[in-house]
Design a protein around this motif. Structure first.
Motif, PDB file in Angstrom:
ATOM      1  N   UNK A 219       0.837  -1.200   0.000  1.00 55.47           N
ATOM      2  CA  UNK A 219       0.000   0.000   0.000  1.00 55.47           C
ATOM      3  C   UNK A 219       0.868   1.245   0.000  1.00 55.47           C
ATOM      4  N   UNK A 220       0.403   2.240  -0.763  1.00 56.37           N
ATOM      5  CA  UNK A 220       1.027   3.568  -0.770  1.00 56.37           C
ATOM      6  C   UNK A 220      -0.085   4.590  -0.586  1.00 56.37           C
ATOM      7  N   UNK A 221       0.149   5.557   0.346  1.00 54.53           N
ATOM      8  CA  UNK A 221      -0.813   6.646   0.545  1.00 54.53           C
ATOM      9  C   UNK A 221      -0.053   7.952   0.478  1.00 54.53           C
ATOM     10  N   UNK A 222      -0.489   8.828  -0.457  1.00 57.26           N
ATOM     11  CA  UNK A 222       0.129  10.134  -0.642  1.00 57.26           C
ATOM     12  C   UNK A 222      -0.945  11.203  -0.487  1.00 57.26           C
ATOM     13  N   UNK A 223      -0.646  12.243   0.320  1.00 58.73           N
ATOM     14  CA  UNK A 223      -1.572  13.365   0.503  1.00 58.73           C
ATOM     15  C   UNK A 223      -0.845  14.644   0.111  1.00 58.73           C
ATOM     16  N   UNK A 224      -1.390  15.341  -0.905  1.00 61.90           N
ATOM     17  CA  UNK A 224      -0.781  16.567  -1.424  1.00 61.90           C
ATOM     18  C   UNK A 224      -1.458  17.778  -0.794  1.00 61.90           C
ATOM     19  N   UNK A 225      -0.706  18.852  -0.665  1.00 59.02           N
ATOM     20  CA  UNK A 225      -1.234  20.052  -0.007  1.00 59.02           C
ATOM     21  C   UNK A 225      -2.021  20.935  -0.965  1.00 59.02           C
TER      22      UNK A 225
ATOM     23  N   UNK B 223      -8.613  13.695  -6.962  1.00 59.80           N
ATOM     24  CA  UNK B 223      -9.585  14.764  -6.778  1.00 59.80           C
ATOM     25  C   UNK B 223      -9.628  15.189  -5.311  1.00 59.80           C
ATOM     26  N   UNK B 224     -10.232  16.329  -5.119  1.00 57.04           N
ATOM     27  CA  UNK B 224     -10.342  16.875  -3.761  1.00 57.04           C
ATOM     28  C   UNK B 224     -11.417  16.119  -2.979  1.00 57.04           C
ATOM     29  N   UNK B 225     -11.092  15.750  -1.775  1.00 54.39           N
ATOM     30  CA  UNK B 225     -12.033  15.139  -0.832  1.00 54.39           C
ATOM     31  C   UNK B 225     -11.972  15.922   0.467  1.00 54.39           C
ATOM     32  N   UNK B 226     -13.018  16.787   0.649  1.00 54.25           N
ATOM     33  CA  UNK B 226     -13.064  17.662   1.826  1.00 54.25           C
ATOM     34  C   UNK B 226     -11.797  18.503   1.936  1.00 54.25           C
ATOM     35  N   UNK B 227     -11.333  19.021   0.803  1.00 51.49           N
ATOM     36  CA  UNK B 227     -10.181  19.903   0.776  1.00 51.49           C
ATOM     37  C   UNK B 227      -8.846  19.189   0.847  1.00 51.49           C
ATOM     38  N   UNK B 228      -8.869  17.858   0.766  1.00 52.40           N
ATOM     39  CA  UNK B 228      -7.629  17.088   0.835  1.00 52.40           C
ATOM     40  C   UNK B 228      -7.457  16.307  -0.483  1.00 52.40           C
TER      41      UNK B 228
END
Length: 265
Positions: free
Chosen positions: A222-228, A246-251
Motif C-alpha cells: 500500500x502507498x498513501x500520498x496526501x498533497x497540499x 480529486x479533492x475530498x473535503x479539501x484534501x
C-alpha cells in the motif's frame, strides 16, 4: 506385287478422301472441335486428314485407325475410306498386307482403344498411395525394432505425470502463494508542494518538494500520498500515467492499490 484400283485414284471429278470427309462433316453442321471432343482424335490430326497433309500424321497403323474412327463417326465405311486415303497418298498403289498385319490392325488398333486414354480414378490413386505409406512405415518399424504404440503410451504417461505434479494444494513446493509485484509511484512536481507519505503500515511522514523535483516511492502492499494543493505533480504508477487525485473535503489523497488500478502481471 501391287494392284492398281483405278476407281480409287482421285480425278478432277472425284474429290479427295479428306475433302469428302470434310464435306460429310459440314453437312452434319459439325465443327472440328465437335468431332475432336466426341471421338478424342486431336483437332490438328483431323485437319491434317481433311487437308491430306501426310507429313503431319502419325505412323500408318495409327493413321489408319484414326481415319477409320473419323469415317465411322460420320456414317461412312471406315475401313474402305482408310484404304482409299492411303491409295491416294501412294499414287493409286494398293499395298498388300500380310495376315498378321491385318490382324493387328483389326484388333490391336481398334478406334475405341486408339482414341480413349487409360484413366485411373483418384480414389484408386489415393488407395495405392496409402498402401505404400503403410508398407513403408511398417518396414521402417520392423527394421529398427521400434514400437510406435509403446512410444505414444510412454509420452502420454509422462505428460499426465507432469500435469499432475504441477500444482497440489497439500504440497508446499507447489502451493506457494503468488505474490503481486511491488507498488511504485513516480512524481514530477509542477509546483512547490508539501505532502504526507505513508508506505505499507508505516507512520505517515511529512515531506516538502520543490518545483521540478522528481521522486519515487515503492511499497509491497500500500502507498498513501496526501498533497497540499491540487495538480501539483505529474504521477505515474508502475510506469503508467496516473491522474492527480480529486479533492475530498479539501484534501488530495492518493491511495494505492485501488479497484480502478489493477496490478500489472
Amino acid at each position: 506385287m501391287t494392284v492398281i484400283d483405278p476407281s480409287a485414284v482421285p480425278t478432277c471429278e472425284q474429290p479427295r478422301v479428306g475433302e469428302r470427309l470434310k464435306e460429310a462433316r459440314l453437312k452434319q453442321s459439325l465443327t472440328l472441335d465437335d468431332v475432336a471432343s466426341r471421338t478424342r482424335v486431336s483437332r490438328s490430326t483431323l485437319r491434317a486428314i481433311e487437308s491430306s497433309e501426310y507429313d503431319h500424321l502419325p505412323a500408318d497403323a495409327f493413321t489408319r485407325g484414326l481415319i477409320t474412327l473419323y469415317a465411322n463417326f460420320l456414317g461412312l465405311v471406315g475401313p474402305q475410306v482408310a484404304d482409299q486415303f492411303f491409295m491416294e497418298r501412294d499414287g493409286g498403289k494398293h499395298i498388300h498386307l500380310s495376315f498378321l498385319k491385318k490382324s493387328r490392325m483389326t484388333h490391336a488398333l481398334e478406334p475405341k482403344k486408339l482414341a480413349e486414354p487409360t484413366h485411373i480414378s483418384s480414389a484408386a490413386l489415393a488407395t495405392i498411395l496409402l498402401v505404400l505409406i503403410v508398407v513403408s512405415f511398417t518396414g521402417f518399424c520392423l527394421y529398427f525394432a521400434w514400437n510406435p504404440f509403446g512410444y505414444l503410451v510412454d509420452k502420454t504417461r509422462n505428460l499426465s505425470s507432469s500435469v499432475t505434479n504441477t500444482f497440489h494444494p497439500a504440497d508446499p513446493a507447489t502451493s506457494r502463494e503468488i505474490q503481486p509485484p511491488p507498488l511504485t509511484v513516480q512524481a514530477v512536481f509542477l509546483t512547490d508542494c508539501r505532502m504526507l507519505v505513508a508506505l505499507d503500515n508505516g507512520k505517515p511522514m511529512e515531506q516538502t518538494y520543490a518545483k521540478g523535483t522528481s521522486m519515487q516511492w515503492t511499497a509491497e502492499r500500500e502507498i498513501q500520498l496526501e498533497f497540499s494543493q491540487p495538480n501539483s505533480a505529474q504521477l505515474h504508477f508502475n510506469g503508467t500515467p496516473l491522474p492527480f487525485p480529486d479533492s475530498t473535503e479539501g484534501r488530495y489523497i492518493l491511495r494505492l492499490p485501488t479497484l480502478s488500478i489493477p496490478y500489472e502481471e
